[in-house]
Design an enzyme around this catalytic site. Structure first.
Site, PDB file in Angstrom:
ATOM      1  N   ASP A   1       9.107   2.983   2.246  1.00 20.45           N
ATOM      2  CA  ASP A   1       7.907   3.770   2.520  1.00 20.45           C
ATOM      3  C   ASP A   1       7.592   3.583   4.002  1.00 20.45           C
ATOM      4  O   ASP A   1       7.050   2.555   4.403  1.00 20.45           O
ATOM      5  CB  ASP A   1       6.750   3.300   1.638  1.00 20.45           C
ATOM      6  CG  ASP A   1       5.448   4.054   1.931  1.00 20.45           C
ATOM      7  OD1 ASP A   1       5.385   4.775   2.951  1.00 20.45           O
ATOM      8  OD2 ASP A   1       4.492   3.917   1.140  1.00 20.45           O
TER       9      ASP A   1
ATOM     10  N   LYS B   1       1.988  11.024   7.369  1.00 21.89           N
ATOM     11  CA  LYS B   1       1.149  10.732   8.538  1.00 21.89           C
ATOM     12  C   LYS B   1       1.609  11.416   9.832  1.00 21.89           C
ATOM     13  O   LYS B   1       1.314  12.588  10.030  1.00 21.89           O
ATOM     14  CB  LYS B   1       0.996   9.218   8.692  1.00 21.89           C
ATOM     15  CG  LYS B   1       0.216   8.630   7.504  1.00 21.89           C
ATOM     16  CD  LYS B   1      -0.415   7.289   7.763  1.00 21.89           C
ATOM     17  CE  LYS B   1      -1.438   6.986   6.670  1.00 21.89           C
ATOM     18  NZ  LYS B   1      -1.076   5.906   5.772  1.00 21.89           N
TER      19      LYS B   1
ATOM     20  N   PHE C   1       0.860  -1.190   0.000  1.00 22.39           N
ATOM     21  CA  PHE C   1       0.000   0.000   0.000  1.00 22.39           C
ATOM     22  C   PHE C   1       0.890   1.232   0.000  1.00 22.39           C
ATOM     23  O   PHE C   1       1.665   1.453   0.932  1.00 22.39           O
ATOM     24  CB  PHE C   1      -0.944   0.054   1.202  1.00 22.39           C
ATOM     25  CG  PHE C   1      -1.865   1.250   1.106  1.00 22.39           C
ATOM     26  CD1 PHE C   1      -3.011   1.207   0.327  1.00 22.39           C
ATOM     27  CD2 PHE C   1      -1.544   2.442   1.743  1.00 22.39           C
ATOM     28  CE1 PHE C   1      -3.833   2.319   0.195  1.00 22.39           C
ATOM     29  CE2 PHE C   1      -2.369   3.565   1.608  1.00 22.39           C
ATOM     30  CZ  PHE C   1      -3.514   3.503   0.844  1.00 22.39           C
TER      31      PHE C   1
HETATM   32  C1  LIG Z   1      -1.154   6.043   4.297  1.00 28.68           C
HETATM   33  C2  LIG Z   1      -0.056   5.529   3.485  1.00 28.68           C
HETATM   34  C3  LIG Z   1       0.310   6.132   2.265  1.00 28.68           C
HETATM   35  C4  LIG Z   1      -0.501   7.247   1.638  1.00 28.68           C
HETATM   36  O1  LIG Z   1      -0.568   8.377   2.434  1.00 28.68           O
HETATM   37  P1  LIG Z   1      -1.721   9.476   2.131  1.00 28.68           P
HETATM   38  O2  LIG Z   1      -1.359  10.604   3.047  1.00 28.68           O
HETATM   39  O3  LIG Z   1      -3.021   8.824   2.485  1.00 28.68           O
HETATM   40  O4  LIG Z   1      -1.626   9.819   0.702  1.00 28.68           O
HETATM   41  C5  LIG Z   1       1.402   5.635   1.601  1.00 28.68           C
HETATM   42  N1  LIG Z   1       2.112   4.620   2.093  1.00 28.68           N
HETATM   43  C6  LIG Z   1       1.797   4.007   3.256  1.00 28.68           C
HETATM   44  C7  LIG Z   1       2.639   2.881   3.753  1.00 28.68           C
HETATM   45  C8  LIG Z   1       0.702   4.431   3.989  1.00 28.68           C
HETATM   46  O5  LIG Z   1       0.355   3.807   5.108  1.00 28.68           O
END
Ligand SMILES: *Cc1c(COP(=O)(O)O)cnc(C)c1O
Length: 413
Positions: A241, A270, A156
């Site tokens: 990520d 986040k 994700f």
């Molecule tokens: C939440 C998330 C994203 C995307 O972040 P947004 O601020 O919702 O665009 C990307 N990578 C990971 C691992 C995430 O948990």
């Protein structure tokens, strides 16, 4: 309506709308791209959130790890309030001291050399993809338009069209094609598969150190370090990520730090926003970040002064309040307590720090269980693999962790 809002203030108008009305309005006027729990939150503080009837919930969703500091952290809020009397939004056409300090502190916090500020996680991932590709063409000398990025199945990384194109979740991509080429998918945690997928045109490997949305899935021990070595051996960038796992969620500042696996670039988001504001960034080596030249990339709001001071305060509070250590201790306590529940409905408990997954067995009615959690005053939602995610704010104390375990036991019974 406009006059009411102007005369009495937005909050006064909001306060007159009931929970049921708010839900009805959201469904009527909003696109249905989410399926929320039937709970309407009107205020929150620390680890707690409250609906309009005054019912208290322990927030175990924590906005998918974005609320690490607890709701309305005093320090982060005070920082934002002070900035509201100074300057909040200019553009990257000028310098600001706030952005200067953000860039320095992000580099210091991550151990990286340069950073590029964005607003949301998906933008940070897109930025890393652009950097990796330009690095491949200009430094590694991959033939034009041939760069490949290796990603993991069940990943994700966000919801933009490029990113969903390399998702393996059918619903994320169904009817949204055609997609951007150049991504090679391998099973998560399979180092031999990554090795087989590498070619002279491989620009980068982009992965999460723990797949959070994927159901709190861990790679085998040693995978991250082996991946680092493999990338070095093949002149390939390693991009973690850490948008969800970063900033102390897993008990260390970053999840890659559990092994010798320092990335060339790291995607941040986040919790960088202190639970207040969208703030994201890519940080990385000077070699990788230097490929951007003026005009290559940008964002109107990225790195604005308000976002900058909030993120600086957020990182400072993580450090000075020892939230990494609290996350490690409270997370272990929560996972142990879950294992001791001894319910025949539980298949597995997985976690690192305060990122804990409770997987229930096939046949357990997860919709029913979801309602039981709400009844008990626990906010948690299923991710993939029938796993309920518990990612409460990192400021949580032992008594509240024990309360989560007790309420979970009650919900399962
Ligand atoms: C939440 C998330 C994203 C995307 O972040 P947004 O601020 O919702 O665009 C990307 N990578 C990971 C691992 C995430 O948990």
């Amino acid at each position: 309506m406009w006059q009411d809002i102007e005369q009495n203030g937005v909050q006064a108008v909001v306060a007159r709308i009931s929970d049921a009305e708010a839900i009805e309005m959201t469904e009527r006027y909003g696109s249905h791209n989410y399926h929320p729990l039937p709970v309407n939150i009107v205020r929150a503080k620390g680890v707690y959130a409250y609906d309009g009837a005054g019912k208290q919930y322990i927030d175990c969703i924590g906005c998918y790890s974005a609320v690490a500091h607890g709701h309305l952290s005093e320090f982060v809020c005070e920082t934002a309030r002070r900035q509201l009397d100074k300057v909040t939004l200019v553009s990257r056409a000028m310098y600001t001291t706030e952005l200067a300090l953000l860039l320095k502190t992000v580099c210091e916090y991550t151990g990286m050399e340069m950073a590029c500020p964005m607003n949301t996680g998906a933008e940070a991932v897109e930025t890393a993809i652009k950097l990796a590709r330009k690095w491949a063409y200009t430094i590694k000398r991959v033939p034009q338009d041939k760069a490949e990025i290796i990603v993991a199945a069940e990943n994700f990384h966000g919801r933009t069209t490029t990113i969903v194109g390399f998702s393996s979740e059918p619903q994320y991509k169904q009817d949204f094609g055609p997609f951007t080429p150049g991504f090679i998918t391998v099973p998560f945690g399979d180092i031999e598969a990554v090795e087989r997928a590498m070619t002279p045109n491989t620009a980068a490997v982009l992965m999460e150190p723990i797949q959070a949305e994927g159901g709190i899935i861990f790679p085998p021990d040693g995978f991250m370090a082996r991946l680092r070595k493999l990338c070095d051996a093949n002149n390939v960038l390693l991009i973690w990520d850490e948008i969800q796992t970063g900033f102390c969620r897993t008990g260390k500042p970053f999840a890659w730090q559990f092994e010798d696996a320092k990335p060339d670039m790291i995607c941040l988001g986040k919790a960088l926003g202190g639970g207040l504001f969208p703030v994201a960034a890519v940080a990385g080596s000077r070699e990788a970040l230097s490929v951007f030249k003026p005009g290559d990339h940008g964002s109107t709001f990225g790195g604005n002064p308000l976002a900058s001071v909030i993120a600086i305060a957020a990182m400072a509070e993580l450090q000075t309040s020892n939230l990494a250590e609290n996350s490690a201790r409270m997370g272990a306590r929560l996972a142990d307590a879950f294992r001791n529940i001894g319910s025949e409905k539980v298949l597995d408990v997985r976690g690192r720090g305060l990122l804990v997954g409770l997987e229930v067995k096939e046949g357990v009615d997860t919709a029913e269980l979801s309602s039981r959690f709400i009844e008990q005053g626990l906010l948690t939602k299923e991710t993939r693999h029938r796993t309920f995610r518990f990612a409460p704010p990192l400021v949580i104390d032992a008594a509240t962790v024990d309360e989560i375990a007790a309420k979970t036991k009650a919900a399962l019974q």
